[in-house]
Design a protein around this motif. Sequence first.
Motif, PDB file in Angstrom:
ATOM      1  N   LEU B 195      50.593  45.867  -5.000  1.00 38.93           N
ATOM      2  CA  LEU B 195      51.267  44.900  -5.086  1.00 38.93           C
ATOM      3  C   LEU B 195      52.851  44.935  -4.896  1.00 38.93           C
ATOM      4  CD1 LEU B 195      49.712  42.153  -5.078  1.00 38.93           C
ATOM      5  CD2 LEU B 195      50.391  41.831  -7.495  1.00 38.93           C
ATOM      6  N   LEU B 196      53.246  45.833  -5.804  1.00 38.17           N
ATOM      7  CA  LEU B 196      54.715  46.089  -5.930  1.00 38.17           C
ATOM      8  C   LEU B 196      55.303  46.714  -4.576  1.00 38.17           C
ATOM      9  CD1 LEU B 196      55.742  47.705  -9.449  1.00 38.17           C
ATOM     10  CD2 LEU B 196      56.744  45.501  -8.161  1.00 38.17           C
ATOM     11  N   PHE B 197      54.320  47.488  -3.785  1.00 41.66           N
ATOM     12  CA  PHE B 197      54.845  47.962  -2.558  1.00 41.66           C
ATOM     13  C   PHE B 197      55.056  46.794  -1.770  1.00 41.66           C
ATOM     14  CE2 PHE B 197      53.588  49.617   1.647  1.00 41.66           C
ATOM     15  CZ  PHE B 197      54.325  50.797   1.538  1.00 41.66           C
ATOM     16  N   VAL B 198      54.169  45.790  -1.416  1.00 40.73           N
ATOM     17  CA  VAL B 198      54.330  44.774  -0.838  1.00 40.73           C
ATOM     18  C   VAL B 198      55.601  44.175  -0.945  1.00 40.73           C
ATOM     19  CG1 VAL B 198      53.301  42.416   0.002  1.00 40.73           C
ATOM     20  CG2 VAL B 198      51.749  44.771  -0.261  1.00 40.73           C
ATOM     21  N   PHE B 199      55.594  43.592  -2.368  1.00 37.33           N
ATOM     22  CA  PHE B 199      56.651  42.844  -2.977  1.00 37.33           C
ATOM     23  C   PHE B 199      58.346  43.432  -2.516  1.00 37.33           C
ATOM     24  CE2 PHE B 199      54.243  40.852  -6.511  1.00 37.33           C
ATOM     25  CZ  PHE B 199      53.793  40.136  -5.574  1.00 37.33           C
ATOM     26  N   THR B 200      58.383  44.984  -2.439  1.00 33.99           N
ATOM     27  CA  THR B 200      59.324  45.692  -2.442  1.00 33.99           C
ATOM     28  C   THR B 200      59.756  45.546  -0.944  1.00 33.99           C
ATOM     29  OG1 THR B 200      58.517  47.464  -3.738  1.00 33.99           O
ATOM     30  CG2 THR B 200      60.524  47.947  -2.684  1.00 33.99           C
ATOM     31  N   LEU B 201      58.953  45.613  -0.167  1.00 33.64           N
ATOM     32  CA  LEU B 201      58.874  45.304   1.293  1.00 33.64           C
ATOM     33  C   LEU B 201      59.422  43.957   1.877  1.00 33.64           C
ATOM     34  CD1 LEU B 201      56.352  47.545   2.842  1.00 33.64           C
ATOM     35  CD2 LEU B 201      58.723  48.106   2.161  1.00 33.64           C
ATOM     36  N   LEU B 202      58.913  42.914   0.736  1.00 30.65           N
ATOM     37  CA  LEU B 202      59.191  41.457   1.232  1.00 30.65           C
ATOM     38  C   LEU B 202      60.284  40.930   0.746  1.00 30.65           C
ATOM     39  CD1 LEU B 202      55.380  39.778   0.982  1.00 30.65           C
ATOM     40  CD2 LEU B 202      56.842  40.397   2.920  1.00 30.65           C
ATOM     41  N   TRP B 203      60.680  41.250  -0.459  1.00 28.10           N
ATOM     42  CA  TRP B 203      61.584  40.656  -1.014  1.00 28.10           C
ATOM     43  C   TRP B 203      62.906  41.570  -1.488  1.00 28.10           C
ATOM     44  CZ3 TRP B 203      57.102  38.721  -4.200  1.00 28.10           C
ATOM     45  CH2 TRP B 203      56.700  37.580  -3.403  1.00 28.10           C
ATOM     46  N   SER B 204      64.035  40.920  -1.809  1.00 25.56           N
ATOM     47  CA  SER B 204      65.207  41.788  -2.104  1.00 25.56           C
ATOM     48  C   SER B 204      64.937  42.614  -3.433  1.00 25.56           C
ATOM     49  CB  SER B 204      66.159  40.953  -2.223  1.00 25.56           C
ATOM     50  OG  SER B 204      66.387  40.269  -3.679  1.00 25.56           O
ATOM     51  N   LYS B 205      65.560  43.629  -3.581  1.00 30.03           N
ATOM     52  CA  LYS B 205      65.597  44.515  -4.919  1.00 30.03           C
ATOM     53  C   LYS B 205      65.575  43.598  -6.092  1.00 30.03           C
ATOM     54  CE  LYS B 205      67.043  48.851  -2.435  1.00 30.03           C
ATOM     55  NZ  LYS B 205      68.288  49.611  -2.364  1.00 30.03           N
ATOM     56  N   PHE B 206      66.633  42.764  -5.997  1.00 26.61           N
ATOM     57  CA  PHE B 206      66.974  42.102  -7.103  1.00 26.61           C
ATOM     58  C   PHE B 206      65.853  41.402  -7.682  1.00 26.61           C
ATOM     59  CE2 PHE B 206      68.666  38.300  -9.273  1.00 26.61           C
ATOM     60  CZ  PHE B 206      69.281  38.961 -10.415  1.00 26.61           C
ATOM     61  N   THR B 207      65.268  40.552  -6.871  1.00 25.61           N
ATOM     62  CA  THR B 207      64.085  39.616  -6.929  1.00 25.61           C
ATOM     63  C   THR B 207      62.778  40.475  -7.417  1.00 25.61           C
ATOM     64  OG1 THR B 207      64.682  38.714  -4.917  1.00 25.61           O
ATOM     65  CG2 THR B 207      62.692  37.745  -5.840  1.00 25.61           C
ATOM     66  N   VAL B 301      59.251  53.698  -3.228  1.00 24.66           N
ATOM     67  CA  VAL B 301      58.484  52.569  -2.004  1.00 24.66           C
ATOM     68  C   VAL B 301      59.568  52.903  -0.953  1.00 24.66           C
ATOM     69  CG1 VAL B 301      57.763  50.572  -1.465  1.00 24.66           C
ATOM     70  CG2 VAL B 301      57.066  51.594  -3.572  1.00 24.66           C
ATOM     71  N   GLY B 302      60.942  52.424  -1.332  1.00 22.88           N
ATOM     72  CA  GLY B 302      61.876  52.167  -0.461  1.00 22.88           C
ATOM     73  C   GLY B 302      61.982  53.568   0.504  1.00 22.88           C
ATOM     74  N   TYR B 303      61.943  54.623  -0.366  1.00 24.68           N
ATOM     75  CA  TYR B 303      62.341  56.087   0.253  1.00 24.68           C
ATOM     76  C   TYR B 303      61.178  56.373   1.010  1.00 24.68           C
ATOM     77  CZ  TYR B 303      63.306  60.815   0.536  1.00 24.68           C
ATOM     78  OH  TYR B 303      63.306  62.026   1.251  1.00 24.68           O
ATOM     79  N   ILE B 304      59.806  56.283   0.343  1.00 28.11           N
ATOM     80  CA  ILE B 304      58.683  56.698   1.271  1.00 28.11           C
ATOM     81  C   ILE B 304      58.610  55.912   2.597  1.00 28.11           C
ATOM     82  CG2 ILE B 304      56.170  56.897   1.326  1.00 28.11           C
ATOM     83  CD1 ILE B 304      56.431  57.208  -1.798  1.00 28.11           C
ATOM     84  N   PHE B 305      58.955  54.633   2.306  1.00 25.12           N
ATOM     85  CA  PHE B 305      58.626  53.730   3.564  1.00 25.12           C
ATOM     86  C   PHE B 305      59.796  54.197   4.567  1.00 25.12           C
ATOM     87  CE2 PHE B 305      58.911  49.502   5.795  1.00 25.12           C
ATOM     88  CZ  PHE B 305      57.653  49.638   5.984  1.00 25.12           C
ATOM     89  N   GLU B 306      61.002  54.360   4.128  1.00 30.18           N
ATOM     90  CA  GLU B 306      61.983  54.449   5.371  1.00 30.18           C
ATOM     91  C   GLU B 306      61.941  56.018   5.871  1.00 30.18           C
ATOM     92  OE1 GLU B 306      63.815  52.580   6.783  1.00 30.18           O
ATOM     93  OE2 GLU B 306      62.998  50.684   5.624  1.00 30.18           O
ATOM     94  N   ASN B 307      61.431  57.012   4.948  1.00 30.83           N
ATOM     95  CA  ASN B 307      61.570  58.508   5.359  1.00 30.83           C
ATOM     96  C   ASN B 307      60.331  59.377   5.430  1.00 30.83           C
ATOM     97  OD1 ASN B 307      64.660  58.498   5.378  1.00 30.83           O
ATOM     98  ND2 ASN B 307      64.195  58.098   2.742  1.00 30.83           N
ATOM     99  N   ILE B 308      59.242  58.772   4.888  1.00 37.16           N
ATOM    100  CA  ILE B 308      58.169  59.590   5.178  1.00 37.16           C
ATOM    101  C   ILE B 308      57.197  59.133   6.074  1.00 37.16           C
ATOM    102  CG2 ILE B 308      56.115  60.582   3.845  1.00 37.16           C
ATOM    103  CD1 ILE B 308      57.904  61.008   1.533  1.00 37.16           C
ATOM    104  N   LEU B 309      57.191  57.681   5.952  1.00 37.80           N
ATOM    105  CA  LEU B 309      56.078  57.032   7.136  1.00 37.80           C
ATOM    106  C   LEU B 309      56.753  57.155   8.287  1.00 37.80           C
ATOM    107  CD1 LEU B 309      54.980  53.842   5.514  1.00 37.80           C
ATOM    108  CD2 LEU B 309      53.712  56.284   5.268  1.00 37.80           C
ATOM    109  N   GLU B 310      55.855  57.243   9.325  1.00 37.71           N
ATOM    110  CA  GLU B 310      56.289  57.467  10.821  1.00 37.71           C
ATOM    111  C   GLU B 310      56.434  56.030  11.176  1.00 37.71           C
ATOM    112  OE1 GLU B 310      53.872  59.906  13.141  1.00 37.71           O
ATOM    113  OE2 GLU B 310      53.911  61.370  11.808  1.00 37.71           O
ATOM    114  N   VAL B 311      57.306  56.049  12.407  1.00 42.73           N
ATOM    115  CA  VAL B 311      57.834  54.668  12.865  1.00 42.73           C
ATOM    116  C   VAL B 311      56.750  53.605  13.124  1.00 42.73           C
ATOM    117  CG1 VAL B 311      59.109  53.533  14.694  1.00 42.73           C
ATOM    118  CG2 VAL B 311      59.903  55.888  14.010  1.00 42.73           C
ATOM    119  N   HIS B 312      55.651  54.338  13.626  1.00 39.84           N
ATOM    120  CA  HIS B 312      54.458  53.351  14.270  1.00 39.84           C
ATOM    121  C   HIS B 312      53.905  52.707  13.057  1.00 39.84           C
ATOM    122  CE1 HIS B 312      52.200  57.247  13.931  1.00 39.84           C
ATOM    123  NE2 HIS B 312      51.147  56.336  13.665  1.00 39.84           N
TER     124      HIS B 312
END
Lengths: 613, 474
Positions: B195-207, B301-312
Motif C-alpha cells: 500500500l505504501l509503495f503505491v502511495f509513495t508513487l501516487l502522492w507527495s512525500k509529505f502527504t 521505494v523512491g530509490y528502488i523505483f528510480e534506480n533499480i527498476l528498468e524503464v519499461h
Amino acid sequence: MNNFSNRIYVIGGIFVLVVLIFMIKLFNLQIVDDSYKLSAENNSQRQVTQYPARGLIYDRNGELLVYNQAVYDVMVIPRQVKVFDTLDFCTLLGIEKLDAIEMLERAKNYSSRRASVFLKQLSSEKYAVLQEKLYKFPGFFVQPRTLRKYPRQSAAHALGYLNEVNNKEIKADPYYSQGDYIGKSGIELTYEKELRGEKGKKIYWVDVYNRIKGSYRDGKFDKQPVSGKDLVSTLDIELQEYGELLMQNKKGGIVALEPSTGEILAKISSPGYDPEMLVGRGMGANYKALVQNDSLNPLFDRALMAQYPPGSIFKMINALIGLHEKVISPFTRFECHGGYYYGNRKMGCHHHVSPVDMRQSIMHSCNAYYANTFRYIVESPKFGSVNNGYDVWRNHVMSFGLGQNLGTDLPHELKGSIPSLDYYLKVYRRKNLKALNVISLSIGQGELLITPMQMANMCAAIANRGHYYTPHIIKSIGKEKSIDKKFIAKHETSIDPSYFPSVVDGMEMVVTGGEGNTGGLAAIPGLRVCGKTGTVQNPHGDDHSVFVAFAPRENPKIAILVYVENGVWGSRYGAPIAGLMIEKYIRGEISDSKKWIEKRMIEADLINQSEKE
Amino acid sequence: MTRRVSLIKNLDWWTILLYALLVFLGWINIYAAVYNEEHQSIFDISQRYGKQLMWIGAAAVLAIVILIVESKFYSAFAYPTYIFMLILLVAVLLLGRDIKGAKSWIELGAIRFQPAEFAKFATCLAISRYITQYNFKIHKIKSLFISAVILFTPMALIVLQGDAGSALVYSVFLLVLYREGLSGVVLFLAFIAALLFVFTLLWSKFTVLLIIVCTSLIVAKVYGLKWLSFVKAILLLGLGFALVWLIAKGVKVEISNYLILIISLGLSAIPFWVHTYKNKLKNVAWTILIVFGSIFYTFSVGYIFENILEVHQRTRINELLGIESNPYGSGYNVAQSKIAIGSGGFSGKGFLNGTQTKFKFVPEQSTDFIFCTVGEEWGFVGSSFVLILLLTLILRLLFLAERQRSPFSRVYGYGVACILFFHLAINVGMTIGLAPVIGIPLPFFSYGGSSLWSFTILLFIFLRLDANRLELLR
C-alpha cells in the motif's frame, strides 16, 4: 501442526476476494461502460493489399517497351454478402444474373470467409461507376491491380508474359498469394524479383455497410508498397522490329549481339506473337490458340530453344583449331574435286576453284578442305590417339560457349550438344574413335546441335578475336543501374588471338571476295562486313539457310546470326537478311541500292509456300 | 493390480475434470486468437493452435507418467530435483537464447524450453520438504533464513535472466508460510508495504508521511495508548513542527514542509523514547519503530523505483496507477486489451468473431493476453465463467491440501494453489488494468509448451500425493 487449519479461510478468502474484484471490474468494463463498445461494435477492419507498380522495361535507347495499366478486380467475401439488388449489380458490372449467381456460388465453394475474385479486370470506366454504389453491396469490394501494356507489339519472346501464380509457386515463395501475377517467361521471369517490387498493405476501418471510414490508427500498421525496379534492356527496338518484319512468314531466328559487351541487340524468333495477346481477360483463350491450334508453335523461342546443326558456319572453328594446333597454316592448300573421297564414299562439295588455301576455303566453303583439316587435327600424332585428339578438339569447340548453357539472363535456354567421346564410342561400339566416323563434324553437320544464341555468340567471339561476354538482355537494373557481375566477366576462348586475322580475312572474302564468294548479298557499300554462309542439310524438307556475320571488320559493333528454316541456301535468305540488319543497326536506314533486297526479303513467304508443297 | 485400481479410485477426478476443461477452453481461445481465414486445417502444426494441440497431447502423457510414479518418490527426490533445476537455471544463463530481452530459453535441437517454468514445481517440492522437517520452527531465525534461501535462489537466478515477472511468482510462498504458522503480522506488514509503495508513487512525500504518522497514532491509540498520552503526543508533534518552521523562517532557509515534519518528528521522538523507556511501554516503542521504518521504506521505494527498476517496468507501474497515460505508447497493450474485453459486452461477439483479436491489436494475443480473446468473444458470461472455473480449481486444491495426513503433501498443495492463484491474479489483472503488465502466463490457457507442462507437472504431482493422502510421507 494442524492448529493453523483455520487459516484456509483467510487464504481462500483472499482468493475469492480478488476474483470478485476482477468480476466487478469485468462487469464494469463489459456491461456498464459503453465507451469500449462504441467503436468496436459496428466497426471492423479490412486489410487491403497494396500492389506495387511493376517495374517498367525500356530498350537501350530509352524507348518504353512495357508499362502498366490499372484494372480492378471485384472481390467478394461471401459471408458478408447481404441480400442485394442483383439486377442493379449485374447492369453495373455488365454481366448476366445467372452468371453472377454462379460466380457467387463458386466463391462460396472456395471459402465463405476468405476474399476471392468475383469478377476480374474491370476497366477504369466501369470501376468509376461501380465505386459510387458499392456501399449497397456489402461483402463486395474492389482490389486494384495492374496489367502489362506494350506500346510496341514486338519482342514478345524476350519480354515474356505474366500469369496468375499457381499453387506450386505459392508454396515455393510465401510472398505470393492466390491471384497474384508472376513472370512466366522471358525477362518477366528472370527479373521477377526485381520487377515485382514489394506488396504493401493498408488497413481500413469499415462499417457494417463495408464503407471505408478511414484508415486504421492513422496508418500505423500500414505498409507502403515498394515499386518494382525499372529495367533497361539491351534490345534496340527499332532493329528488333525490323528483324521481325524481315522474318515474317518465315520460320527461324535472328540473334544480334554487341561483341564488345555481349549485349543482345535483337532476338527474333519467327513466327512470333503480339505480346498483347497474353494480357487480360483474353489471355486464356489466346494462349490456348497459340499452343494448340498453331502448328508453327509461335510461343516456342527458337533463338534459345531450337537446336540446329550449325552447318558451314562451323568451319571457322575448325580452321581456328587447325591453326592453333599448327596442323595447317593459312597457306596450307588442299585439293577439292567435287568433294572429299574416303574409301568408297564421298562427302560432296559444290563446284569451285581447286586447290584452295585456308582463306579461300572459307570464301568458297570448301568441304574437302575441312575434312582434311579435321583429320589433321584429331589424327595428329602429338595427341597420341584419335580419342585424345577428339577430346582436344572438343575442348576447343566448347571454349566458344558451344554445347553448354551460356548463362544468359533469359530462361529456358537450351544447351545444344557437342557429343562427348564416350557418346561416339558407344554408338560405334569401339574402343578407339576413327576420324572418318565423325568426319561430318568438320563441316558442322552430324550430331552437332547448337542454338541460334550460341551461334551468334560464337560469331561474337570471332569478331572479338578470341573472347566473348555472356550474352544478356538487361543493361541496367533500377536506379542503381546495377548489373550481374557475370555479364562483365570476359570469357577467353582456347584459341590464341593471333590466329584470328586470317580467318577473318576469309570471312570478309565471303562477302566481298569477288567471283565464287557465297555471301555477296550481305555486302554493304562502304562497310567491311565479314560473314559466313551455311546450308544445313535437312532430311525433312528444304535445307536451312544460315548466315553469321559481324561488322565493321575492325572494332565490330554487331555480330549477327540469321537462321531461316527451309531457306535452301545460306546465300539465299541468311546473307541478305544479315546484311540488311547490320546496315539498319549501323546506318539506321537501308541504302537505296539495297531496297530491292529488302523488298524481296519482306515479301518472301516460306511458310505458306512450304505448306502448299 | 490392486494398487492401480486404488490409484484410479483415489484420484480426485473433479480436479482432473476442471483441468481438462480449462486446457480445452484454452486451446479454443488460442485457436481464435491466431485464427486467420487463410489457414487450412486445425491440425496445422505450423500454426500455434496446431502446436498447442501437440503439447496438450504431450502434457497428457506427462500427467500419466507422473501418476504412475510412486508418491514417495516426490518427497524423497525433492532436494535432488530442486538442485537439478538450479543447475538448469544457471545453465540457461550461460547457454540460453535471447528472446525478447530475456535470456530464459534453453535449446536442445528442435526443442526449446524455459527452465524458469519448471523451477516452480521443484521449488515447491523443496520448500514443502524443508518446512515439514522435524527441526523446522516457523519463527526460528535459522528456519526462516533457510526457507528464504530456498525461495530466493531460483528467484535471483530468474531475475538475472531478465524475467522479473516469473521471479515475482515466488513471493506467493508467503501465503504458504502463513498457513504453516507464520505470524499474520508479516502478512499485514506485506500488505502495508504494498500500500505504501503505491502511495509513495501516487502522492507527495509529505502527504504519505502525514498518513504514516496519523495511522500510527491511531493504531497506537487502539492498542491501548491513554488519552492523555495521545493528546500529549499530538501536542508535542505540533509544537515541534511549529518550532522548526519558525526557526527555518527566522534564519531564512528554504526548507520543505516534508523536511520540517521529519525534523520535528525526530525531535519529538526523543521525549517519547525517554517516556516509553521509563514506563516500559512496549506498544509505543513499536509504534515509533514502525513510523521510522515506514519513513525509511518510503525513501527506499523512491530509490528502488528510480534506480533499480528498468524503464519499461517503471512505465508499466506508472500506467497502472494512472500517473502516466499513453494509450498509443507504453500503455498500448493494456488500452487495447481493455477495448477488446470491453467490446465483448454481456455475451461476447461469438467464437472467431472477435474483431479486435484479428488484426493483432493486442500483442502477445495467444500467450500473455489470451484473456482478451475470452473477454471479446465470450463476453462477461464467458470471462466470468473462466474466472470461476479457475477459482473453483484453486479452492478445490486448498480443500484437498487440508485433507492430507502428510504435512509434506499439504504444504505442496498450498504451494500449487498459491502459484496458480498468483498467475491468475497477475495475468487477468493486467489485461483488465488492475495489475501492472508482467508477462506471466494464464495457467492452462496461454499458448506455450513450457508453461502448460509446468502447470501440468505442478498439478499432477499433487494429485498423485493426494491419491495417497492417508499415508504419512516423510
